[in-house]
Motif scaffolding. Structure first.
Motif, short mmCIF file in Angstrom:
data_model
loop_
_atom_site.label_atom_id
_atom_site.label_comp_id
_atom_site.label_asym_id
_atom_site.label_seq_id
_atom_site.Cartn_x
_atom_site.Cartn_y
_atom_site.Cartn_z
N TYR A 145 0.55 -1.56 0.05
CA TYR A 145 -0.14 -0.15 0.19
C TYR A 145 0.76 1.06 0.03
O TYR A 145 2.35 1.19 0.45
CB TYR A 145 -1.34 0.09 1.08
N LYS A 146 0.38 2.28 -0.41
CA LYS A 146 1.19 3.55 -0.44
C LYS A 146 0.72 4.28 1.06
O LYS A 146 -0.34 5.24 0.50
CB LYS A 146 0.68 3.67 -1.69
N HIS A 147 1.41 4.52 1.68
CA HIS A 147 1.42 5.27 3.22
C HIS A 147 2.39 5.17 3.71
O HIS A 147 3.68 5.05 2.97
CB HIS A 147 0.56 4.97 3.49
N ALA A 182 15.44 8.58 3.92
CA ALA A 182 14.81 7.25 3.31
C ALA A 182 12.98 7.14 3.92
O ALA A 182 13.03 6.36 4.55
CB ALA A 182 15.86 6.23 4.30
N TRP A 183 12.75 8.32 2.95
CA TRP A 183 10.97 8.37 3.48
C TRP A 183 10.22 7.31 3.27
O TRP A 183 9.57 7.82 1.94
CB TRP A 183 11.09 10.22 4.57
N GLY A 184 10.27 6.46 3.21
CA GLY A 184 9.09 5.73 2.77
C GLY A 184 8.44 3.69 3.64
O GLY A 184 10.14 3.56 3.83
#
Length: 457
Positions: free
Chosen positions: A298-300, A433-435
């Protein structure tokens, strides 16, 4: 005849009530914290005199039970050693055998702390075969929940063998073996109180929520699960409170995956640490394993927000540290199999910070500050000796006051990293590294990775 039977029943009842009983944490094979005034407690007849005679001293410790049949007593322990016995006597006598004196660590959290070698860890069969360490002891707390604080806990002390190790926390085991490699002749006791799939809220006392609207609102958003409780204090009442007061060297905490989605996890985790320390009346070390990057499809930003919250807590509360594990955790497995490196990294922090047994670099590069210089942001790190970036990819992003982030270019200069983008003329925020599934590529000479972070307000 009836009066005689009644008398016998009353006599038997009084004898039963008068028997000294102990919590299961005080039992054969246990480990007591060395060089401390350790607390013993239990139950006896009202006003019954209770004596404790440890074999390491000629001193006899005495106390009277209260009118509600409870007692507690402080006993001085020597330096690390084995094997001792303890006689506890009143109207009856209990002998605790094979007692070790050493270092006691509480190991708690969810499945990554609970995960044992039998789950299929990396090089697990080899580790099991070598796991005969008679001076490492496990006390594994059985999973249970309760509506209110409990007196008793379900569990027993076990000697570390191949048979017992394979069903106990792998992280805790490797932590203990690493400690013993560096502080010789020191027994290690591991109290493992963990429950897979559980949020932090169930490990926090209920009274913490009573006067905190933010924590209560976060707890109310938790959804019921089939595999364990999600209501505040449920595990705390049954799996933590009954052992509160058993002297500890410190706590290891590996949890956070079940709080993904929370925007206030830093406040939740801070409340947990503070409440446990208040209960034990000790500011013991609290070492956190930062949750690993994981691609859940999921993209969050839920996972990386938890990692950043853990970073913030370690930076703001005294005697709290994190270990970063993004480099040893594949992003397609929420249960990374390399538990040995995790345990060793935790142990190295303890060996340096708690025991002063080593002095080499064992900390990850830690964000210290960001200095904005015209169109550039200069990032300063602690523990930055030998700082380098692996590969050519940049995981840095930069934003102006509009908080719109753009991929940034980097320049490594001494122990700082210069970050910039031609799309941002006046930088205001930086993130790294914000993911959820991004693995750090900034390392120090100890080959330890920097944590993901954001400076956005």
């Amino acid at each position: 005849m009836k009066k005689g039977i009644l008398y016998i029943l009353l006599l038997m009842s009084n004898v039963m009530l008068a028997n000294i009983t102990l919590p299961s944490i005080f039992s054969d094979h246990m480990v007591l914290q060395q060089n401390e005034d350790v607390k013993f407690w239990g139950w006896a007849g009202p006003n019954e005199t209770v004596e404790i005679k440890p074999s390491w001293t000629n001193e006899i410790y005495t106390v009277k039970a209260t009118s509600d049949a409870k007692w507690e007593l402080i006993v001085k322990t020597p330096k690390a050693g084995s094997t001792y016995s303890i006689i506890i006597s009143g109207y009856n006598e209990i002998i605790i055998n094979d007692v070790l004196i050493g270092e006691v660590w509480l190991c708690s959290g969810q499945s990554n702390m609970e995960m044992s070698a039998s789950w299929g860890i990396e090089n697990g069969e080899e580790a099991i075969a070598e796991a005969n360490h008679p001076t490492i002891r496990f006390f594994k707390v059985e999973k249970s929940s309760a509506d209110g604080p409990q007196d008793h806990i379900i569990g027993k002390w076990e000697i570390c063998t191949s048979e017992t190790m394979k069903d106990n926390s792998a992280v805790a085991y490797f932590f203990a073996t690493q400690l013993q490699e560096n502080i010789k002749n020191t027994p290690v006791g591991l109290i493992i109180s963990a429950w897979g799939g559980t949020p932090a809220e169930i490990w926090i006392p209920e009274e913490v929520f009573e006067n905190d609207k933010v924590l209560t609102e976060a707890a109310n958003k938790l959804q019921p699960q089939d595999w364990g409780p999600t209501q505040p204090a449920k595990a705390f009442n049954a799996m933590i409170y009954p052992i509160a007061g058993y002297n500890l060297a410190g706590t290891l905490w590996y949890q956070g995956e079940s709080n993904v989605g929370s925007l206030v996890y830093d406040k939740t985790l801070s409340a947990l640490i503070t409440s446990w320390r208040m209960l034990w009346e000790a500011d013991f070390p609290f070492y956190i394993v930062q949750i690993a990057p994981y691609d859940d499809g999921y993209k969050h930003y839920g996972s990386v927000i938890i990692r950043d919250a853990q970073r913030k807590v370690a930076n703001t509360i005294e005697n709290v540290e994190i270990v970063v594990v993004s480099d040893i955790s594949p992003t397609d497995d929420i249960h990374p199999k390399n538990k040995k490196s995790v345990g060793q990294r935790l142990a190295n922090i303890a060996l340096k910070k708690q025991y002063q047994a080593i002095d080499n670099l064992v900390e990850h590069p830690e964000l210290e500050r960001v200095v904005y210089n015209k169109e550039n942001a200069v990032i300063h790190f602690k523990n930055a000796d030998g700082l380098f970036i692996k590969g050519t990819a940049s995981l840095f992003e930069i934003a102006g006051e509009d908080n719109v982030f753009y991929p940034a270019k980097t320049k490594l200069k001494d122990q700082t990293i210069l970050v910039y983008s031609n799309k941002v003329k006046q930088p205001f925020s930086v993130r790294f590294a914000w993911g959820n599934a991004l693995q750090s590529n900034v390392f120090n000479r100890a080959d330890l990775p920097a944590s993901s972070f954001t400076t956005e307000k």
